[in-house]
Scaffold this motif. Structure first.
Motif, PDB file in Angstrom:
ATOM      1  N   LYS A  37       0.850  -1.189   0.000  1.00 19.25           N
ATOM      2  CA  LYS A  37       0.000   0.000   0.000  1.00 19.25           C
ATOM      3  C   LYS A  37       0.887   1.241   0.000  1.00 19.25           C
ATOM      4  O   LYS A  37       1.976   1.245   0.579  1.00 19.25           O
ATOM      5  N   GLU A  58     -11.819  -5.458  -3.609  1.00 21.63           N
ATOM      6  CA  GLU A  58     -12.393  -6.804  -3.584  1.00 21.63           C
ATOM      7  C   GLU A  58     -13.827  -6.752  -3.061  1.00 21.63           C
ATOM      8  O   GLU A  58     -14.089  -6.185  -1.998  1.00 21.63           O
ATOM      9  N   THR A 118     -10.700  -1.317  -0.135  1.00 24.75           N
ATOM     10  CA  THR A 118     -10.415  -2.517  -0.917  1.00 24.75           C
ATOM     11  C   THR A 118     -11.193  -2.452  -2.220  1.00 24.75           C
ATOM     12  O   THR A 118     -12.231  -1.775  -2.296  1.00 24.75           O
ATOM     13  N   GLN A 161      -2.229   5.979   0.912  1.00 31.41           N
ATOM     14  CA  GLN A 161      -3.308   5.065   1.288  1.00 31.41           C
ATOM     15  C   GLN A 161      -3.289   4.783   2.793  1.00 31.41           C
ATOM     16  O   GLN A 161      -4.340   4.742   3.436  1.00 31.41           O
ATOM     17  N   ASP A 163      -6.059  -6.671   2.666  1.00 29.89           N
ATOM     18  CA  ASP A 163      -6.020  -5.244   2.341  1.00 29.89           C
ATOM     19  C   ASP A 163      -6.081  -4.402   3.611  1.00 29.89           C
ATOM     20  O   ASP A 163      -5.339  -3.421   3.760  1.00 29.89           O
ATOM     21  N   LYS A 169      -9.044 -11.755   0.906  1.00 29.76           N
ATOM     22  CA  LYS A 169      -8.371 -10.643   0.238  1.00 29.76           C
ATOM     23  C   LYS A 169      -8.717  -9.309   0.902  1.00 29.76           C
ATOM     24  O   LYS A 169      -7.866  -8.431   1.028  1.00 29.76           O
ATOM     25  N   SER A 178     -15.581  -1.547   4.084  1.00 27.93           N
ATOM     26  CA  SER A 178     -14.320  -1.528   3.344  1.00 27.93           C
ATOM     27  C   SER A 178     -14.524  -1.128   1.895  1.00 27.93           C
ATOM     28  O   SER A 178     -13.708  -0.402   1.315  1.00 27.93           O
TER      29      SER A 178
END
Length: 234
Positions: free
Chosen positions: A14, A170, A168, A18, A180, A176, A162
């Motif tokens: 990241k 995803e 993320t 971020q 993240d 996953k 999220s």
């Protein structure tokens, strides 16, 4: 040298920006929800483990109504492993999927007694040996019973938060999503993080909303938030 049973998985990279944004969101979450905690009633690691197994496809409120009678009758793994299956089924019937859950409680208690001297293990690898204990359950127990941050609990609220807050890309894979979040937030915050997101998801940022909630967190950081889209359409 013994293998580290709580070794972290490889995490995605990241950027500094971020991570800084994630820290801002974390700070805001603490601001609005200063007392993050596990909603499942428990007095010890064993009770938390059992309550978490029962919480699958069930609300914490319902589990908390169910466990007092269960723990009054079978307060230890030694007693629960010898419980008649039919009686366990009746005690946990209201949580749904009660036949499978009763089997999980009985078999998990048996494993605890036979392999771990009746104690709940304090590492991911051993917890995953228990019936009904996937990674989510293990994270709940490790973080809330032992203060060990090995991962982030990803439930439906955390998954939704999220995505809505751009943490993320995803949409479905909880493993996953968890990675993240682990890559973005400081390890010492991982247990609190899920509680904080759940509080917000159960409050102003529900799955279905009829009007845009006037919450600063959603307005300032909810880049994919439904309430943000609703506000843009006004």
């Amino acid at each position: 040298m013994p293998k580290d049973k709580n070794k972290l998985p490889k995490l995605p990279r990241k950027t500094k920006a971020q991570k800084e944004r994630a820290l801002e969101i974390l700070s805001e979450l603490y601001k609005y929800y200063p007392n993050p905690h596990c909603e499942l009633d428990h007095r010890n690691p064993f009770e938390l483990l059992i309550a978490t197994i029962l919480s699958a496809q069930c609300t914490d409120v319902r589990v908390n109504k169910t466990t007092p009678a269960l723990f009054e009758t079978y307060p230890t793994p030694e007693l629960m492993k010898d419980a008649p299956l039919e009686e366990l089924e009746e005690l946990v019937r209201s949580t749904g999927f009660y036949r499978n859950k009763a089997k999980s409680l009985k078999e998990t208690s048996q494993i605890l007694v036979e392999e771990f001297d009746g104690k709940v293990p304090q590492n991911m690898n051993d917890l995953l040996k228990l019936r009904g204990a996937a990674r989510k359950t293990a994270n709940v127990v490790l973080g809330n019973a032992f203060g060990i941050n090995v991962g982030v609990v990803v439930d439906t609220h955390v998954k939704r938060f999220s995505n809505r807050f751009g943490l993320t890309k995803e949409k479905k894979n909880t493993n996953k999503i968890e990675k993240d979040l682990m890559a973005l937030f400081p390890r010492e915050s991982w247990t609190d993080l899920s509680h904080l997101m759940i509080h917000h998801g159960r409050g102003p940022c529900k799955a279905r909303i009829s009007e845009a909630p006037d919450h600063p967190l959603c307005k300032n950081y909810g880049i994919n938030c439904e309430c943000q889209k609703m506000r843009e359409d006004e």
